[in-house]
Design a protein around this motif. Structure first.
Motif, PDB file in Angstrom:
ATOM      1  N   LEU A 209       0.820  -1.209   0.000  1.00 45.52           N
ATOM      2  CA  LEU A 209       0.000   0.000   0.000  1.00 45.52           C
ATOM      3  C   LEU A 209       0.852   1.255   0.000  1.00 45.52           C
ATOM      4  CD1 LEU A 209      -2.893   1.205   0.265  1.00 45.52           C
ATOM      5  CD2 LEU A 209      -2.574   1.151   2.747  1.00 45.52           C
ATOM      6  N   ILE A 210       1.998   1.207   0.686  1.00 44.05           N
ATOM      7  CA  ILE A 210       2.865   2.379   0.828  1.00 44.05           C
ATOM      8  C   ILE A 210       4.176   2.150   0.074  1.00 44.05           C
ATOM      9  CG2 ILE A 210       3.955   3.965   2.463  1.00 44.05           C
ATOM     10  CD1 ILE A 210       2.124   2.819   4.622  1.00 44.05           C
ATOM     11  N   PRO A 211       4.433   2.867  -1.006  1.00 44.01           N
ATOM     12  CA  PRO A 211       5.674   2.683  -1.747  1.00 44.01           C
ATOM     13  C   PRO A 211       6.935   2.837  -0.889  1.00 44.01           C
ATOM     14  CG  PRO A 211       4.135   3.922  -3.076  1.00 44.01           C
ATOM     15  CD  PRO A 211       3.500   3.776  -1.714  1.00 44.01           C
ATOM     16  N   LEU A 212       6.911   3.729   0.090  1.00 45.89           N
ATOM     17  CA  LEU A 212       8.095   3.919   0.929  1.00 45.89           C
ATOM     18  C   LEU A 212       8.234   2.845   2.006  1.00 45.89           C
ATOM     19  CD1 LEU A 212       8.308   7.799   1.443  1.00 45.89           C
ATOM     20  CD2 LEU A 212       9.531   6.350  -0.184  1.00 45.89           C
ATOM     21  N   LYS A 213       7.232   1.959   2.110  1.00 44.93           N
ATOM     22  CA  LYS A 213       7.280   0.788   2.996  1.00 44.93           C
ATOM     23  C   LYS A 213       7.577   1.145   4.455  1.00 44.93           C
ATOM     24  CE  LYS A 213       8.695  -2.355  -0.688  1.00 44.93           C
ATOM     25  NZ  LYS A 213       7.320  -2.785  -0.942  1.00 44.93           N
ATOM     26  N   LYS A 214       6.923   2.199   4.929  1.00 43.11           N
ATOM     27  CA  LYS A 214       7.041   2.542   6.342  1.00 43.11           C
ATOM     28  C   LYS A 214       5.817   3.323   6.775  1.00 43.11           C
ATOM     29  CE  LYS A 214       9.476   7.029   6.342  1.00 43.11           C
ATOM     30  NZ  LYS A 214       8.945   7.681   7.533  1.00 43.11           N
ATOM     31  N   ILE A 215       5.584   3.312   8.078  1.00 37.93           N
ATOM     32  CA  ILE A 215       4.519   4.119   8.652  1.00 37.93           C
ATOM     33  C   ILE A 215       5.074   5.502   8.954  1.00 37.93           C
ATOM     34  CG2 ILE A 215       2.897   4.332  10.578  1.00 37.93           C
ATOM     35  CD1 ILE A 215       2.275   1.965   8.861  1.00 37.93           C
ATOM     36  N   GLY A 216       4.318   6.533   8.666  1.00 42.62           N
ATOM     37  CA  GLY A 216       4.768   7.883   8.965  1.00 42.62           C
ATOM     38  C   GLY A 216       4.753   8.158  10.458  1.00 42.62           C
ATOM     39  N   THR A 217       5.445   9.205  10.865  1.00 40.42           N
ATOM     40  CA  THR A 217       5.492   9.602  12.272  1.00 40.42           C
ATOM     41  C   THR A 217       4.753  10.915  12.476  1.00 40.42           C
ATOM     42  OG1 THR A 217       7.521  10.928  12.094  1.00 40.42           O
ATOM     43  CG2 THR A 217       7.779   8.540  12.456  1.00 40.42           C
ATOM     44  N   PRO A 218       4.238  11.138  13.677  1.00 42.32           N
ATOM     45  CA  PRO A 218       3.599  12.425  13.967  1.00 42.32           C
ATOM     46  C   PRO A 218       4.539  13.602  13.734  1.00 42.32           C
ATOM     47  CG  PRO A 218       3.045  10.828  15.666  1.00 42.32           C
ATOM     48  CD  PRO A 218       4.104  10.193  14.810  1.00 42.32           C
ATOM     49  N   GLU A 219       5.817  13.393  13.998  1.00 40.11           N
ATOM     50  CA  GLU A 219       6.792  14.472  13.821  1.00 40.11           C
ATOM     51  C   GLU A 219       6.918  14.880  12.355  1.00 40.11           C
ATOM     52  OE1 GLU A 219       7.107  12.712  17.624  1.00 40.11           O
ATOM     53  OE2 GLU A 219       7.289  11.719  15.665  1.00 40.11           O
ATOM     54  N   GLU A 220       6.807  13.907  11.452  1.00 38.76           N
ATOM     55  CA  GLU A 220       6.865  14.234  10.022  1.00 38.76           C
ATOM     56  C   GLU A 220       5.658  15.064   9.604  1.00 38.76           C
ATOM     57  OE1 GLU A 220       9.313  10.522   8.055  1.00 38.76           O
ATOM     58  OE2 GLU A 220       7.325  10.112   8.900  1.00 38.76           O
ATOM     59  N   VAL A 221       4.506  14.747  10.161  1.00 40.38           N
ATOM     60  CA  VAL A 221       3.307  15.531   9.870  1.00 40.38           C
ATOM     61  C   VAL A 221       3.435  16.931  10.461  1.00 40.38           C
ATOM     62  CG1 VAL A 221       0.807  15.661  10.086  1.00 40.38           C
ATOM     63  CG2 VAL A 221       1.917  13.428   9.812  1.00 40.38           C
ATOM     64  N   ALA A 222       3.975  17.006  11.672  1.00 44.91           N
ATOM     65  CA  ALA A 222       4.146  18.305  12.334  1.00 44.91           C
ATOM     66  C   ALA A 222       4.992  19.256  11.495  1.00 44.91           C
ATOM     67  CB  ALA A 222       4.784  18.111  13.713  1.00 44.91           C
ATOM     68  N   GLU A 223       6.044  18.737  10.877  1.00 42.34           N
ATOM     69  CA  GLU A 223       6.893  19.591  10.045  1.00 42.34           C
ATOM     70  C   GLU A 223       6.113  20.167   8.878  1.00 42.34           C
ATOM     71  OE1 GLU A 223      10.031  20.685  10.452  1.00 42.34           O
ATOM     72  OE2 GLU A 223       9.884  19.764  12.436  1.00 42.34           O
ATOM     73  N   ALA A 224       5.179  19.383   8.336  1.00 43.02           N
ATOM     74  CA  ALA A 224       4.349  19.879   7.238  1.00 43.02           C
ATOM     75  C   ALA A 224       3.416  20.986   7.715  1.00 43.02           C
ATOM     76  CB  ALA A 224       3.546  18.724   6.633  1.00 43.02           C
ATOM     77  N   VAL A 225       2.871  20.821   8.927  1.00 44.70           N
ATOM     78  CA  VAL A 225       1.988  21.855   9.490  1.00 44.70           C
ATOM     79  C   VAL A 225       2.757  23.155   9.679  1.00 44.70           C
ATOM     80  CG1 VAL A 225       0.523  22.508  11.438  1.00 44.70           C
ATOM     81  CG2 VAL A 225       0.514  20.141  10.615  1.00 44.70           C
ATOM     82  N   LEU A 226       3.974  23.053  10.207  1.00 40.61           N
ATOM     83  CA  LEU A 226       4.784  24.255  10.398  1.00 40.61           C
ATOM     84  C   LEU A 226       5.111  24.920   9.071  1.00 40.61           C
ATOM     85  CD1 LEU A 226       5.025  23.191  13.335  1.00 40.61           C
ATOM     86  CD2 LEU A 226       7.379  24.029  13.314  1.00 40.61           C
ATOM     87  N   PHE A 227       5.403  24.123   8.062  1.00 35.08           N
ATOM     88  CA  PHE A 227       5.684  24.695   6.736  1.00 35.08           C
ATOM     89  C   PHE A 227       4.493  25.483   6.220  1.00 35.08           C
ATOM     90  CE2 PHE A 227       4.943  24.030   2.145  1.00 35.08           C
ATOM     91  CZ  PHE A 227       5.902  24.893   1.655  1.00 35.08           C
ATOM     92  N   LEU A 228       3.299  24.902   6.316  1.00 33.57           N
ATOM     93  CA  LEU A 228       2.106  25.575   5.813  1.00 33.57           C
ATOM     94  C   LEU A 228       1.720  26.790   6.651  1.00 33.57           C
ATOM     95  CD1 LEU A 228      -0.107  22.505   4.823  1.00 33.57           C
ATOM     96  CD2 LEU A 228       1.013  24.120   3.265  1.00 33.57           C
TER      97      LEU A 228
END
Length: 251
Positions: A209-228
């Motif tokens: 299901l996921i090409p990168l073959k890993k589960i994302g982390t909350p910290e990765e999402v947080a960085e996107a929120v800060l960027f936006l």
């Protein structure tokens, strides 16, 4: 990114993506207010962050009275909001045939109705030039089994966000969406048993299901929120940012 002395409100900020984002904003100098309906979880989050720039507010997103109380808290602070992160949400796994009215109402009351009226109440308290970020989901445009109601709520969120981006543009307030895919947060554990949650995560990693073959982390999402939320994205509004390890490529 520098958020020194910026004022941030995060709904659903006690665990997972909300908590990680609160930490990230505080590390960048912001004053952060997080909401949650559970006092114990708010206290745990406060102890974990352990910073005077954090304020916690007991507020159930599904309760319109609590949303009014949250607005009063903002007014009493005497500060306008620079960032509003509408993150509170809930999911229930069930087929269409087995979905109860109670679970249907729960998801729409929190994910849609509560989000909508929180936004409504907070708009007068946003700085001109502020940033609003909605937490949607990769499922908003997918058709995964047992997620009909949850997916529908996230599709509604996407529409509300786009309309808000149009309506608030005259105040230079930007409104954007993050659409996380599989992220390692407590939400799975709340929606299913521990064994089912582990099996689901294992499938995400190995089932293609996921090409990168890993589960994302909350910290990765947080960085996107800060960027936006930062001035570096000042020409971005009405956008949806997928944070899904390429999950959308498999649809």
């Amino acid at each position: 990114m520098n958020f020194n002395n910026k004022n941030v409100l995060i709904t659903g900020g006690t665990t997972g993506i909300g908590l990680a984002t609160a930490k990230a904003f505080i590390q960048q100098g912001a004053h952060v207010m997080i909401t949650g309906k559970n006092v114990d979880n708010l206290q745990k989050a406060a102890a974990e962050i352990n910073d005077i720039k954090l304020k916690t507010v007991v507020s159930d997103t599904a309760n319109l009275t609590d949303i009014g109380t949250l607005e009063k808290t903002i007014v009493q602070s005497g500060k306008k909001l620079d960032v509003l992160f509408l993150n509170a949400g809930v999911s229930k796994f069930a087929t269409i045939e087995s979905t109860s009215v109670a679970d249907f109402d729960l998801q729409f009351n929190i994910n849609v109705k509560g989000l909508f009226f929180t936004l409504q109440k907070m708009i007068p308290h946003l700085q001109d030039g502020a940033s609003v970020v909605f937490t949607s989901s990769a499922t908003s445009t997918a058709s995964h089994s047992q997620l009909s109601v949850y997916s529908a709520t996230k599709s509604a969120i996407d529409t509300i966000a786009r309309v808000a981006a149009t309506e608030l543009a005259e105040r230079n307030i930007r409104v954007n969406i993050i659409s996380p895919g599989p992220i390692d947060t407590p939400i799975l554990g709340k929606a299913m048993s521990a064994d089912e949650a582990k099996a689901t995560q294992d499938f995400y990693k190995t089932g293609g299901l996921i090409p990168l073959k890993k589960i994302g982390t909350p910290e990765e999402v947080a960085e996107a929120v800060l960027f936006l939320s930062a001035t570096t994205s000042s020409f971005i509004t009405g956008a949806s940012l997928s944070i899904d390890g390429g999950t959308a490529l498999r649809r």
